[in-house]
Scaffold this motif. Structure first.
Motif, PDB file in Angstrom:
ATOM      1  N   TYR A 182     -89.359  39.981  35.104  1.00  0.00           N
ATOM      2  CA  TYR A 182     -88.561  38.910  35.694  1.00  0.00           C
ATOM      3  C   TYR A 182     -89.373  38.233  36.793  1.00  0.00           C
ATOM      4  O   TYR A 182     -89.681  38.868  37.805  1.00  0.00           O
ATOM      5  N   PRO A 183     -89.741  36.949  36.611  1.00  0.00           N
ATOM      6  CA  PRO A 183     -90.443  36.247  37.686  1.00  0.00           C
ATOM      7  C   PRO A 183     -89.551  36.173  38.930  1.00  0.00           C
ATOM      8  O   PRO A 183     -88.361  35.862  38.831  1.00  0.00           O
ATOM      9  N   LEU A 184     -90.136  36.469  40.081  1.00  0.00           N
ATOM     10  CA  LEU A 184     -89.373  36.462  41.323  1.00  0.00           C
ATOM     11  C   LEU A 184     -88.745  35.093  41.569  1.00  0.00           C
ATOM     12  O   LEU A 184     -87.594  35.006  41.999  1.00  0.00           O
ATOM     13  N   SER A 185     -89.459  34.027  41.245  1.00  0.00           N
ATOM     14  CA  SER A 185     -88.895  32.688  41.446  1.00  0.00           C
ATOM     15  C   SER A 185     -87.671  32.474  40.561  1.00  0.00           C
ATOM     16  O   SER A 185     -86.711  31.808  40.963  1.00  0.00           O
TER      17      SER A 185
ATOM     18  N   ALA B 164     -78.277  48.158  33.279  1.00  0.00           N
ATOM     19  CA  ALA B 164     -77.492  47.845  32.080  1.00  0.00           C
ATOM     20  C   ALA B 164     -76.936  46.424  32.132  1.00  0.00           C
ATOM     21  O   ALA B 164     -76.880  45.732  31.114  1.00  0.00           O
ATOM     22  N   THR B 165     -76.539  45.986  33.315  1.00  0.00           N
ATOM     23  CA  THR B 165     -76.029  44.623  33.462  1.00  0.00           C
ATOM     24  C   THR B 165     -77.129  43.613  33.136  1.00  0.00           C
ATOM     25  O   THR B 165     -76.899  42.652  32.394  1.00  0.00           O
ATOM     26  N   LEU B 166     -78.322  43.830  33.670  1.00  0.00           N
ATOM     27  CA  LEU B 166     -79.433  42.920  33.359  1.00  0.00           C
ATOM     28  C   LEU B 166     -79.742  42.914  31.869  1.00  0.00           C
ATOM     29  O   LEU B 166     -79.988  41.855  31.285  1.00  0.00           O
ATOM     30  N   ALA B 167     -79.720  44.076  31.237  1.00  0.00           N
ATOM     31  CA  ALA B 167     -79.979  44.161  29.799  1.00  0.00           C
ATOM     32  C   ALA B 167     -78.897  43.415  29.014  1.00  0.00           C
ATOM     33  O   ALA B 167     -79.199  42.694  28.051  1.00  0.00           O
TER      34      ALA B 167
ATOM     35  N   PHE C 144     -81.798  32.018  40.092  1.00  0.00           N
ATOM     36  CA  PHE C 144     -80.536  32.566  39.592  1.00  0.00           C
ATOM     37  C   PHE C 144     -79.558  32.777  40.745  1.00  0.00           C
ATOM     38  O   PHE C 144     -78.386  32.412  40.663  1.00  0.00           O
ATOM     39  N   LEU C 145     -80.052  33.349  41.844  1.00  0.00           N
ATOM     40  CA  LEU C 145     -79.200  33.557  43.021  1.00  0.00           C
ATOM     41  C   LEU C 145     -78.792  32.234  43.653  1.00  0.00           C
ATOM     42  O   LEU C 145     -77.628  32.054  44.032  1.00  0.00           O
ATOM     43  N   ASP C 146     -79.729  31.298  43.760  1.00  0.00           N
ATOM     44  CA  ASP C 146     -79.422  29.991  44.353  1.00  0.00           C
ATOM     45  C   ASP C 146     -78.334  29.268  43.572  1.00  0.00           C
ATOM     46  O   ASP C 146     -77.465  28.615  44.159  1.00  0.00           O
TER      47      ASP C 146
ATOM     48  N   GLU D 114     -86.661  47.025  38.920  1.00  0.00           N
ATOM     49  CA  GLU D 114     -86.925  46.340  40.189  1.00  0.00           C
ATOM     50  C   GLU D 114     -86.057  45.094  40.338  1.00  0.00           C
ATOM     51  O   GLU D 114     -85.513  44.833  41.416  1.00  0.00           O
ATOM     52  N   ALA D 115     -85.911  44.336  39.245  1.00  0.00           N
ATOM     53  CA  ALA D 115     -85.084  43.128  39.279  1.00  0.00           C
ATOM     54  C   ALA D 115     -83.618  43.478  39.508  1.00  0.00           C
ATOM     55  O   ALA D 115     -82.916  42.793  40.256  1.00  0.00           O
ATOM     56  N   ALA D 116     -83.153  44.548  38.879  1.00  0.00           N
ATOM     57  CA  ALA D 116     -81.771  44.987  39.073  1.00  0.00           C
ATOM     58  C   ALA D 116     -81.542  45.349  40.535  1.00  0.00           C
ATOM     59  O   ALA D 116     -80.513  44.974  41.123  1.00  0.00           O
ATOM     60  N   ASP D 117     -82.493  46.034  41.126  1.00  0.00           N
ATOM     61  CA  ASP D 117     -82.389  46.387  42.539  1.00  0.00           C
ATOM     62  C   ASP D 117     -82.391  45.132  43.410  1.00  0.00           C
ATOM     63  O   ASP D 117     -81.599  45.017  44.340  1.00  0.00           O
ATOM     64  N   TYR D 118     -83.248  44.177  43.097  1.00  0.00           N
ATOM     65  CA  TYR D 118     -83.341  42.928  43.857  1.00  0.00           C
ATOM     66  C   TYR D 118     -82.022  42.155  43.817  1.00  0.00           C
ATOM     67  O   TYR D 118     -81.592  41.592  44.810  1.00  0.00           O
ATOM     68  N   LEU D 119     -81.373  42.143  42.643  1.00  0.00           N
ATOM     69  CA  LEU D 119     -80.107  41.416  42.481  1.00  0.00           C
ATOM     70  C   LEU D 119     -78.894  42.258  42.852  1.00  0.00           C
ATOM     71  O   LEU D 119     -77.768  41.752  42.855  1.00  0.00           O
TER      72      LEU D 119
END
Length: 73
Positions: A48-51, A25-28, A56-58, A15-20
């Motif tokens: 991964y906490p959404l905040s 594999a990149t997240l791992a 991370f994006l900010d 889910e976090a990989a999709d969000y980013l």
């Protein structure tokens, strides 16, 4: 009565990989190199906490160069 539990949304690695918009594999790889977003490990589960994903994006958000009306060429 207030809940004693932290109700912050936590996403699984897929889910976090999709969000980013990166691969799982990149997240791992980022996690193993300690360069990616913060995460929580509970047993073999990674969350991964959404905040943390938003932070991370900010931290990687840059403003484009703005043109001033008097300085256009």
């Amino acid at each position: 009565m207030q809940s004693i539990y932290n109700k912050e949304v936590r996403l699984s690695r897929p889910e976090a990989a999709d969000y980013l918009d990166v691969s799982i594999a990149t997240l791992a790889r980022w996690a193993s190199q300690k360069i990616g977003p913060i995460y929580v490990k509970v047993g073999r589960h990674t969350r991964y906490p959404l905040s943390g994903l938003d932070d991370f994006l900010d931290a990687r958000t840059f403003a484009g160069r703005q043109h001033l009306s008097g300085n256009r060429q």
